[in-house]
Design an enzyme around this catalytic site. Structure first.
Site, PDB file in Angstrom:
ATOM      1  N   CYS A   1     -92.787 -83.516 -59.192  1.00  0.00           N
ATOM      2  CA  CYS A   1     -94.017 -82.740 -59.125  1.00  0.00           C
ATOM      3  C   CYS A   1     -94.163 -82.130 -57.730  1.00  0.00           C
ATOM      4  O   CYS A   1     -94.300 -82.861 -56.737  1.00  0.00           O
ATOM      5  CB  CYS A   1     -95.226 -83.628 -59.423  1.00  0.00           C
ATOM      6  N   PRO A   2     -94.155 -80.807 -57.618  1.00  0.00           N
ATOM      7  CA  PRO A   2     -94.313 -80.190 -56.297  1.00  0.00           C
ATOM      8  C   PRO A   2     -95.718 -80.346 -55.730  1.00  0.00           C
ATOM      9  O   PRO A   2     -95.903 -80.249 -54.509  1.00  0.00           O
ATOM     10  CB  PRO A   2     -93.975 -78.722 -56.557  1.00  0.00           C
TER      11      PRO A   2
END
Length: 450
Positions: free
Chosen positions: A185-186
């Site tokens: 997840c950025p």
């Protein structure tokens, strides 16, 4: 006496352990970022964490100043204060869950120091004089394991030099194998795995509640303006531009975090990860991990978090500079032939053509030597140079020609004794051809002078 002072206890301890040892997080081969001496581990894109915190805290501060503070006067005392208390509590819980998701080990599988031995491999045999190096063995790319009566393939990771456990995948961003890998997840700057998945879900869920809460009370404030001034909704909206900004912002955000919450509720109910859902499509195949809706939810929220497999603060010996991926006589290499290629777990296809081409190099090098003159009697002198003495038993070469067979017991190439006289015959023929050519050239030069 002005003698040498003994070093402090801490310095002495560091001198005993600091020369050949180093903390695990300092010798880490992944792309992670560490804080507080390895107590916190983040992904390489940890900077995005500050943006995520700002996107949570800024709207909440705007809501408290321009909306909640005004509503405190319109409601009874305790209810008015509770509006602000609830929104602050939701925001703090969301930020805490965000930090718990981002700053902990997601379930990293420690790397192996050397590749596993192939099945049936008896170890490295002792080198004897006259024996050439054996071409390395190749590990199988996949293995089959049975889970709940269903066969599941586990894959070899060339980077970590191990067979990944079921539901494990290699993240190309963090450069680690993560147990029960969901996705990277950025927004949290971290992989989502078995040790932080529940915190990630709760973070998304609380973000959805926060958006709905702010969105709803902004409309409540606009309605209070309409009732108090007896005006239309459009004029009431112009009197509170902060509410309009928050309504638009929360309306857009709730589609992302709300949709993500619903999607992960479906994944939890079917005991899937995001990666498995997009790659394996268990809707069309039987899911070996599905235990029923109730047990699936209990597995995520009611079971203990497994301990980390890596002690990031432990002292380990410094590794030598040599690469452990290949060995000498009778050795083996990874399925990718020691070459780092795109990981198929992250959507990149393995370059099988390159692997086949590299295997073809073994078959082509000796073939090029023997094919120069198109015949056995005219074997190149280079072949006789690499051959062992006649008294050596089991003559071998480093590479094999096409069509040859590999001795499984001796794990080397056997050369027939008939090859030796043929190689010498080829060498003598070359010397005779060279002498004849020199005589012909001298005759032509004498005729030219006459």
């Amino acid at each position: 006496m002005n003698g040498l002072q003994p070093p402090p206890p801490d310095s002495a301890n560091e001198a005993n352990h600091g020369d050949g040892f180093v903390r695990t997080y300092k010798a880490w081969k992944g792309s992670n970022v560490f804080l507080l001496g390895g107590r916190l581990i983040f992904g390489p894109d940890v900077r995005s964490l500050f943006l995520t915190i700002f996107l949570i805290a800024a709207p909440v501060a705007l809501f408290c100043v321009f909306v909640a503070r005004k509503l405190m006067d319109d409601f009874p005392h305790h209810l008015g204060i509770s509006i602000m208390v609830v929104v602050v509590a939701l925001a703090l819980c969301d930020i805490i869950l965000l930090l718990l998701t981002s700053g902990r080990d997601p379930g990293i599988i420690p790397r192996s120091s050397h590749p596993p031995e192939p099945e049936g491999y008896e170890g490295i045999t002792e080198l004897r004089p006259g024996l050439a190096l054996t071409p390395p063995l190749r590990l199988p790319r996949t293995k089959d394991v049975v889970i709940n009566g269903i066969t599941v393939k586990i894959k070899y990771c060339d980077t970590c030099m191990l067979y990944r456990p079921p539901r494990c995948s290699h993240c190309s961003i963090c450069n680690n194998c993560v147990d029960r890998f969901d996705h990277h997840c950025p927004w949290v700057g971290q992989c989502i795995g078995v040790r932080n998945y529940r915190f990630f879900f709760m973070f998304v869920f609380f973000a959805t509640l926060l958006c709905l809460y702010v969105h709803g009370f902004c409309w409540v404030y606009i309605r209070r303006i309409m009732d108090s001034e007896g005006t239309t909704i459009w004029k009431a909206m112009t009197k509170t531009p902060a509410s309009i900004v928050l309504i638009i912002y929360t309306f857009i955000s709730v589609w992302f975090v709300g949709g993500l919450t619903v999607f992960h509720l479906y994944l939890i109910s079917t005991n899937q990860s995001t990666y498995e859902n997009f790659r394996y499509r268990y809707d069309c195949h039987e899911n070996p991990y599905n235990k029923g809706v109730t047990k699936n939810f209990m597995e995520v929220f009611c079971t203990g978090i497994p301990p980390s497999k890596t002690n990031l603060r432990a002292k380990i010996p410094k590794e030598p500079a040599t690469s452990p991926r290949t060995t000498v006589h009778g050795g083996f290499i990874s399925p990718n032939n020691g070459k780092a290629i795109g990981d198929i777990e992250m959507g990149r296809k393995p370059v099988w053509e390159e692997d086949l081409g590299e295997m073809g190099n073994y078959e082509g090098q000796l073939g090029d030597i023997m094919a120069k003159d198109r015949g056995l009697p005219d074997v190149s002198p280079d072949l006789s140079r690499i051959l062992p003495p006649e008294t050596t038993e089991g003559r071998g070469v480093a590479h094999h020609p096409k069509g040859s067979s590999w001795g499984r017991n001796s794990e080397r190439w056997e050369i027939s004794p008939e090859i030796l006289p043929l190689s010498r015959l080829g060498e003598s023929k070359r010397m005779n051809d060279k002498s004849n050519a020199e005589c012909t050239e001298e005759n032509q030069q004498s005729k030219t002078k006459l």
